[in-house]
Design an enzyme around this catalytic site. Structure first.
Site, PDB file in Angstrom:
ATOM      1  N   PHE A   1      16.945  48.520  74.208  1.00 21.03           N
ATOM      2  CA  PHE A   1      16.756  47.729  72.987  1.00 21.03           C
ATOM      3  C   PHE A   1      18.135  47.439  72.409  1.00 21.03           C
ATOM      4  O   PHE A   1      18.922  48.357  72.171  1.00 21.03           O
ATOM      5  CB  PHE A   1      15.911  48.493  71.967  1.00 21.03           C
TER       6      PHE A   1
ATOM      7  N   ASP B   1      26.181  50.069  73.858  1.00 18.19           N
ATOM      8  CA  ASP B   1      25.458  49.859  72.613  1.00 18.19           C
ATOM      9  C   ASP B   1      25.279  51.226  71.958  1.00 18.19           C
ATOM     10  O   ASP B   1      24.431  52.016  72.350  1.00 18.19           O
ATOM     11  CB  ASP B   1      24.096  49.209  72.903  1.00 18.19           C
TER      12      ASP B   1
ATOM     13  N   LYS C   1      23.887  51.228  62.003  1.00 24.25           N
ATOM     14  CA  LYS C   1      23.053  52.317  61.514  1.00 24.25           C
ATOM     15  C   LYS C   1      23.844  53.362  60.729  1.00 24.25           C
ATOM     16  O   LYS C   1      24.224  53.138  59.589  1.00 24.25           O
ATOM     17  CB  LYS C   1      22.249  52.915  62.666  1.00 24.25           C
TER      18      LYS C   1
END
Length: 404
Positions: A138, A223, A252
């Site tokens: 993702f 990522d 995040k």
């Protein structure tokens, strides 16, 4: 005349692409939250691995308040001191020479993919455009990033996807090798798959990807949107493996709850992002940068990072105790304070059923797909909150078992 919003207002006014729990939290302090009715919850969801220092941490609140009285936003027509300080701090703490600031993980990954394509185009020619990613990965919700992500459900129904994207099985180096070629411009991988089920990469897999990229003159993109900024017990997960990427994305936990993201890379690669090739209106926003700098400086300390490892072991022990009582987990895995408990075949697809039961008991958790309970609490969650939160989780799982 103002009114108190209700959960029904979400269904009435909001686009229905989310299905939030019925409670509405209104106040947070540390690892605890309180809803509109004054009910308390212990937070093991962490805003989906975002609230790295919990709720309203004084270091972050102080940075925000101080910057709020100085300067909010300028745009990329000018630079600002907090953005420059944040970029310098990230460069000094990582492999990177250059930093690109933006507002979300999806934006950071979009920038990384565009940078990789541009680097290959300018260095080798138009033929070198293939991107290799991994199934169940993702990378965000822009059209490019959902296409590179290895979960077709996120890109279906929106028309033709961008071309030149190939997918292999995660942790399967042989499959990646078969897809690599002289037309490969980049390999994008999560050091630990988050939405794909909290699955860490093996050492051999990441080392092998680095070697393949070097062999084929392709860029290796990590990522680290979910694993970065202390989440695994190192500032970035690549530091556990000793495998250095060419590009890394961070979001995040980077802002501890304030929307901010960064793409990190080397001088060699960064040089192709010349004037006007890419941009972000809010990238390098002074408020966001000030908070992120405070977060990074507070997180990247032995006290916090060593504490992550200790908390990981404590939570694992609690989960194993719960499992000995109820037998619902097949495997407990993860790194640092991004942990997953995979359900047994008898509870296939039932991880989501735990969440409302946990809410009833005053505990907030997540899932990573239908079969994995995900926990991503604050990196500094107190041990007493861990113990009480796990007791509440045990009661929720006991209810699940009774329901059958």
């Amino acid at each position: 005349m103002s009114t108190t919003p209700s959960r029904e207002d979400f269904d009435r006014y909001m686009v229905p692409n989310y299905a939030p729990q019925q409670v509405i939290p209104v106040r947070g302090a540390g690892s605890r939250l309180w809803d509109q009715e004054g009910r308390e919850y212990i937070d093991f969801a962490g805003g989906i691995a975002v609230n790295a220092l919990g709720h309203c941490h004084p270091v972050l609140v102080g940075a925000l308040k101080e910057q709020a009285d100085r300067l909010w936003h300028l745009s990329n027509v000018y630079t600002n001191e907090p953005a420059l300080k944040l970029a310098k701090s990230l460069v000094e703490r990582t492999f990177a020479d250059k930093v690109y600031l933006c507002s979300s993980g999806g934006e950071a990954n979009e920038a990384a993919l565009k940078l990789a394509r541009r680097y290959a185009h300018d260095t080798f020619g138009e033929h070198k455009d293939k991107i290799i990613s991994f199934r169940q990965s993702f990378h965000g919700r822009t059209f490019f990033t959902v296409s590179v992500g290895g979960q077709p459900k996120y890109s279906q129904g929106f028309g033709p996807v961008p071309g030149g994207i190939l997918h292999a099985e995660f942790n399967n180096l042989d499959q990646a090798r078969e897809l690599m070629g002289d037309d490969t411009c980049a390999v994008m991988v999560e050091p630990m798959q988050g939405e794909g089920g909290i699955v860490p990469a093996t050492q051999e897999f990441l080392e092998g990807l680095r070697e393949l990229c070097d062999e084929h003159e392709a860029l290796l993109i990590f990522d680290e949107v979910q694993t970065g900024a202390g989440r695994t017990g190192k500032l970035y997960a690549y530091m556990h493996y000793g495998v250095i990427p060419d590009i890394l994305t961070s979001a995040k936990s980077l802002g501890g709850g304030f929307p901010v993201a960064a793409m990190l890379t080397t001088d060699k690669v960064a040089k192709v992002f010349t004037l006007g090739t890419h941009g972000s209106t809010y990238g390098g926003n002074a408020l966001a940068s000030a908070v992120a700098l405070a977060a990074v400086e507070h997180i990247d300390t032995p006290e916090v990072l060593e504490g992550v490892a200790k908390r990981h072991e404590l939570i694992r022990e609690h989960l194993e105790t719960i499992n000995r009582q109820h037998g619902v987990f097949q495997e407990i895995r993860g790194m640092g304070l991004l942990m997953g408990a995979q359900m047994t075949p008898d509870y296939e697809g039932r991880a989501k059923d735990i969440l409302p039961l946990a809410i009833e008991e005053g505990m907030m958790a997540l899932i990573a797909g239908p079969n994995v309970l995900r926990l991503a609490p604050s990196l500094v969650i107190p041990e007493e909150d861990i113990s009480e939160g796990m007791a509440r989780l045990e009661r929720a799982i006991a209810k699940l078992v009774v329901k059958g």
